[in-house]
Scaffold this active site. Structure first.
Site, mmCIF file in Angstrom:
data_model
loop_
_atom_site.group_PDB
_atom_site.id
_atom_site.type_symbol
_atom_site.label_atom_id
_atom_site.label_comp_id
_atom_site.label_asym_id
_atom_site.label_seq_id
_atom_site.Cartn_x
_atom_site.Cartn_y
_atom_site.Cartn_z
ATOM 1 N N SER A 46 0.837 -1.193 0.000
ATOM 2 C CA SER A 46 0.000 0.000 0.000
ATOM 3 C C SER A 46 0.874 1.245 0.000
ATOM 4 C CB SER A 46 -0.902 0.024 1.238
ATOM 5 O OG SER A 46 -1.648 1.230 1.309
ATOM 6 N N ASP A 100 4.846 7.740 5.814
ATOM 7 C CA ASP A 100 4.239 8.624 6.814
ATOM 8 C C ASP A 100 3.721 7.815 8.001
ATOM 9 O OD1 ASP A 100 2.940 10.545 8.282
ATOM 10 O OD2 ASP A 100 1.267 10.783 6.870
#
Length: 222
Positions: free
Chosen positions: A69, A74
């Site tokens: 993904s 982050d």
């Protein structure tokens, strides 16, 4: 789900969050079912599949293709917050962190490949998955969650599931071109009047990256 095809293993496993029945400020709280937590599915489960392939010398499988993904650079990505709990007394956080567990298994696979020159990997980081027909859009590859450098301002965040499957199958068919590559994948939906450029040349698709792979010194893993 791990899908064995020819000399490649495709790993599609992923923890899947769902509503827990709890509410927080009027919004449903999402978590993971028992046994389906990211640590178990995205780390322990994937590691087991990787180890089975890499440690079984008689196995014909020498190429592992992973559907992961975008968002792994982050640590505060909203996906990491699903299922995360904070102890009210100690402040210790547990659970969740799905992208960080995915990143841990990706790094593990890369390290395995670095120690075994006969084992190849391909790691695909799709953007948001959508249930739209595939083979109808221009595909955009990139690295390190950078949508501006790869697609420009306002570039898409999503990609049809069918197109992710197409790219993973091309990786299985072309291990020399797709071997030891890690990249992001999204799809451009033409606006009204804009001609659609359907991706058909999967070698040229990767060529646009000029040899770049995702940088695993960015972000965090568990």
């Amino acid at each position: 789900l791990g899908w064995l095809t020819g000399s490649a293993l495709c790993i599609w496993t992923s923890g899947t969050p769902g509503p827990t029945g709890e509410m927080n400020d009027g919004r449903p709280v999402f978590g993971f079912p028992e046994g389906g937590e990211p640590e178990i599915v995205d780390w322990v489960g994937q590691k087991s599949q990787i180890d089975t392939v890499s440690e079984t010398t008689s196995s014909a499988v020498r190429h592992i293709v992973v559907c992961s993904s975008m968002g792994g650079t982050d640590p505060e990505n909203p996906l990491n917050k699903f299922g995360r709990k904070t102890d009210p007394e100690t402040g210790e956080e547990t659970g969740g962190n799905i992208l960080m567990w995915k990143r841990k298994s990706e790094k593990y696979l890369i390290e395995k490949s670095e120690s075994d020159s006969n084992l190849k990997y391909t790691i695909v980081h799709p953007g948001g998955l959508i249930n739209e027909p595939g083979n109808q859009r221009e595909l955009i590859v990139g690295v390190d969650d950078d949508r501006v450098a790869y697609g420009g301002e306002g570039s898409p965040r999503t990609v049809p599931r069918d197109d992710v499957a197409r790219v993973m199958m091309e990786a299985c068919r072309n291990p020399e071109a797709y071997g030891n590559r890690s990249f992001d994948l999204r799809a451009h939906e033409p606006t009204d009047g804009e001609e659609s450029v359907v991706a058909t040349d999967f070698f040229a698709l990767l060529d646009s990256l000029e040899g770049k792979n995702c940088d695993y010194s960015l972000g965090k893993s568990m």
